[in-house]
Scaffold this active site. Structure first.
Site, PDB file in Angstrom:
ATOM      1  CG  ASP A  37      -2.302   0.921   0.894  1.00 14.01           C
ATOM      2  OD1 ASP A  37      -3.240   0.155   0.920  1.00 14.01           O
ATOM      3  OD2 ASP A  37      -2.173   1.970   0.750  1.00 14.01           O
ATOM      4  CE1 TYR A 153     -12.621   3.310  -9.748  1.00 11.88           C
ATOM      5  CE2 TYR A 153     -15.040   2.921 -10.312  1.00 11.88           C
ATOM      6  CZ  TYR A 153     -13.880   2.553  -9.383  1.00 11.88           C
ATOM      7  OH  TYR A 153     -13.987   1.396  -8.464  1.00 11.88           O
TER       8      TYR A 153
HETATM    9  N1  LIG Z   1     -15.666   0.740  -2.556  1.00 12.57           N
HETATM   10  C1  LIG Z   1     -16.427   0.482  -3.637  1.00 12.57           C
HETATM   11  O1  LIG Z   1     -17.696   0.835  -3.626  1.00 12.57           O
HETATM   12  C2  LIG Z   1     -16.059  -0.359  -4.819  1.00 12.57           C
HETATM   13  C3  LIG Z   1     -16.934  -0.660  -5.843  1.00 12.57           C
HETATM   14  C4  LIG Z   1     -16.380  -1.178  -6.938  1.00 12.57           C
HETATM   15  C5  LIG Z   1     -14.924  -1.578  -6.822  1.00 12.57           C
HETATM   16  N2  LIG Z   1     -14.098  -1.074  -6.098  1.00 12.57           N
HETATM   17  C6  LIG Z   1     -12.799  -1.387  -6.158  1.00 12.57           C
HETATM   18  O2  LIG Z   1     -12.283  -2.273  -5.341  1.00 12.57           O
HETATM   19  C7  LIG Z   1     -10.761  -1.772  -4.933  1.00 12.57           C
HETATM   20  C8  LIG Z   1     -10.702  -1.653  -3.586  1.00 12.57           C
HETATM   21  O3  LIG Z   1     -11.382  -0.529  -3.175  1.00 12.57           O
HETATM   22  P1  LIG Z   1     -11.666  -0.191  -1.624  1.00 12.57           P
HETATM   23  O4  LIG Z   1     -13.193   0.240  -1.617  1.00 12.57           O
HETATM   24  O5  LIG Z   1     -11.267  -1.310  -0.544  1.00 12.57           O
HETATM   25  O6  LIG Z   1     -10.878   1.206  -1.492  1.00 12.57           O
HETATM   26  P2  LIG Z   1     -10.093   1.779  -0.070  1.00 12.57           P
HETATM   27  O7  LIG Z   1      -9.839   3.112  -0.574  1.00 12.57           O
HETATM   28  O8  LIG Z   1     -10.734   1.458   1.177  1.00 12.57           O
HETATM   29  O9  LIG Z   1      -8.673   0.838  -0.564  1.00 12.57           O
HETATM   30  C9  LIG Z   1      -7.952   1.405  -1.667  1.00 12.57           C
HETATM   31  C10 LIG Z   1      -6.438   1.160  -1.099  1.00 12.57           C
HETATM   32  O10 LIG Z   1      -5.427   1.245  -2.210  1.00 12.57           O
HETATM   33  C11 LIG Z   1      -4.616   1.974  -1.784  1.00 12.57           C
HETATM   34  N3  LIG Z   1      -4.057   2.466  -3.079  1.00 12.57           N
HETATM   35  C12 LIG Z   1      -4.286   3.527  -3.827  1.00 12.57           C
HETATM   36  N4  LIG Z   1      -3.688   4.004  -4.756  1.00 12.57           N
HETATM   37  C13 LIG Z   1      -2.274   3.078  -4.609  1.00 12.57           C
HETATM   38  C14 LIG Z   1      -1.171   3.127  -5.192  1.00 12.57           C
HETATM   39  N5  LIG Z   1      -0.865   4.062  -6.180  1.00 12.57           N
HETATM   40  N6  LIG Z   1      -0.082   2.190  -4.709  1.00 12.57           N
HETATM   41  C15 LIG Z   1      -0.455   1.465  -3.617  1.00 12.57           C
HETATM   42  N7  LIG Z   1      -1.573   1.452  -2.892  1.00 12.57           N
HETATM   43  C16 LIG Z   1      -2.568   2.337  -3.487  1.00 12.57           C
HETATM   44  C17 LIG Z   1      -4.975   2.964  -0.848  1.00 12.57           C
HETATM   45  O11 LIG Z   1      -4.042   3.569  -0.061  1.00 12.57           O
HETATM   46  C18 LIG Z   1      -6.154   2.154  -0.241  1.00 12.57           C
HETATM   47  O12 LIG Z   1      -5.625   1.514   1.178  1.00 12.57           O
HETATM   48  C19 LIG Z   1     -10.427  -0.644  -5.699  1.00 12.57           C
HETATM   49  O13 LIG Z   1      -9.757  -0.942  -6.935  1.00 12.57           O
HETATM   50  C20 LIG Z   1     -11.721  -0.303  -5.986  1.00 12.57           C
HETATM   51  O14 LIG Z   1     -11.935   0.638  -7.437  1.00 12.57           O
HETATM   52  C21 LIG Z   1     -14.533  -0.389  -4.975  1.00 12.57           C
END
Ligand SMILES: NC(=O)c1ccc[n+]([C@@H]2O[C@H](COP(=O)([O-])OP(=O)(O)OC[C@H]3O[C@@H](n4cnc5c(N)ncnc54)[C@H](O)[C@@H]3O)[C@@H](O)[C@H]2O)c1
Length: 250
Positions: A37, A153
């Site tokens: 992360d 996105y």
């Molecule tokens: N939360 C939603 O509603 C949702 C829906 C569909 C898809 N997603 C996808 O699920 C995945 C996880 O999302 P989440 O909801 O757990 O989000 P989150 O924000 O809780 O977690 C994302 C993590 O990725 C890390 N991160 C971001 N950019 C980074 C980088 N360049 N290098 C290393 N780490 C990085 C952040 O620090 C964070 O800890 C993402 O790819 C998101 O697009 C989320």
């Protein structure tokens, strides 16, 4: 519970909502987990919490959009474990904007975090799998269905689905590559992104209304799908996208 005894699992965005639940699920199944992360604040405390429970988690700080940092990460995993068995490309960032008026730098950043990072990780970690393993890419329902004001996105997530299929063709049959398309989840991502937005509550309500289950998903519900796709139970699933979105409709 599926066992992942001694499997080496690398999870990007490992300290976020889905990522941390996936770390928990694999570590509880006996895996040796590396959470990657860019966050610097929480890794030490979280890893200690896992160790206190006899679970094997290491946290590495890296920006997975950087080819140099991903290469360094690959060297770390090679020297610490000698191989990788499971890779979860989960790091992501949200972005809403109409095309007209969108910021071009933000567009590039969204493509890098949500799509290019998975390419860099697969390029680095597939060779450490020695022809056998599983890769799971976390896309989104946004990558399957168009929604106005989400072009950067949605296109990045759609690109990730195409990367999934092409990587499956190139790395198979020994390495299976699949994607998950989650719908709206109760994680920091939407809450942080919409923080301070005058219509935050209405936007969240609208997302919930579009699901059949009439609620946000829990990150643990996605981690269960990740674990399934990584397991031998999913041996005939390859190049696929599994939707886990509570019946999210347009
Ligand atoms: N939360 C939603 O509603 C949702 C829906 C569909 C898809 N997603 C996808 O699920 C995945 C996880 O999302 P989440 O909801 O757990 O989000 P989150 O924000 O809780 O977690 C994302 C993590 O990725 C890390 N991160 C971001 N950019 C980074 C980088 N360049 N290098 C290393 N780490 C990085 C952040 O620090 C964070 O800890 C993402 O790819 C998101 O697009 C989320």
């Amino acid at each position: 519970m599926t066992r992942f005894e001694d499997k080496v699992v690398v999870i990007t965005g490992g300290l976020g909502g889905i990522g941390l639940e996936a770390c928990e699920r694999f570590a509880a199944g006996g895996a040796r987990v590396v959470a990657v992360d860019r966050r610097r604040d929480a890794g030490g405390r979280i890893a200690q919490g896992f160790r206190d429970r006899g679970l094997d988690l290491r946290c590495r700080v890296a920006d997975v959009t950087s080819a140099v940092q991903v290469a360094t990460l690959g060297q770390y995993v090679r020297s610490a474990y000698g191989r990788a068995d499971i890779l979860v490309n989960n790091a992501g960032m949200l972005s809403f904007s109409p095309i007209v008026g969108a910021d071009a730098n933000e567009w590039d950043r969204v493509q890098k975090v949500n799509c290019k990072s998975a390419f860099l990780m697969i390029r680095t970690f597939a060779p450490l799998m020695a022809g056998k393993g599983a890769i799971i890419n976390i896309s989104s329902s946004a990558g399957l269905k168009p929604t106005a004001n989400t072009a950067a996105y949605s296109i990045a997530k759609a690109g990730l689905l195409m990367l999934t299929q092409i990587a499956a063709m190139e790395l198979g049959p020994g390495i299976r590559v699949n994607a998950i398309a989650p719908g709206p989840l109760d994680t920091d991502m939407p809450h942080n992104y919409l923080k301070g937005h005058p219509h935050k509550d209405q936007i969240m309500e609208h997302m919930i209304e579009r699901t059949i289950v009439k609620r946000l998903g829990r990150p643990g519900e996605i981690a269960e799908v990740v674990a399934f796709l990584a397991s031998d139970a999913a041996s005939y699933i390859n190049g696929a996208t599994i939707t886990a979105d509570g019946g999210f409709m347009s």
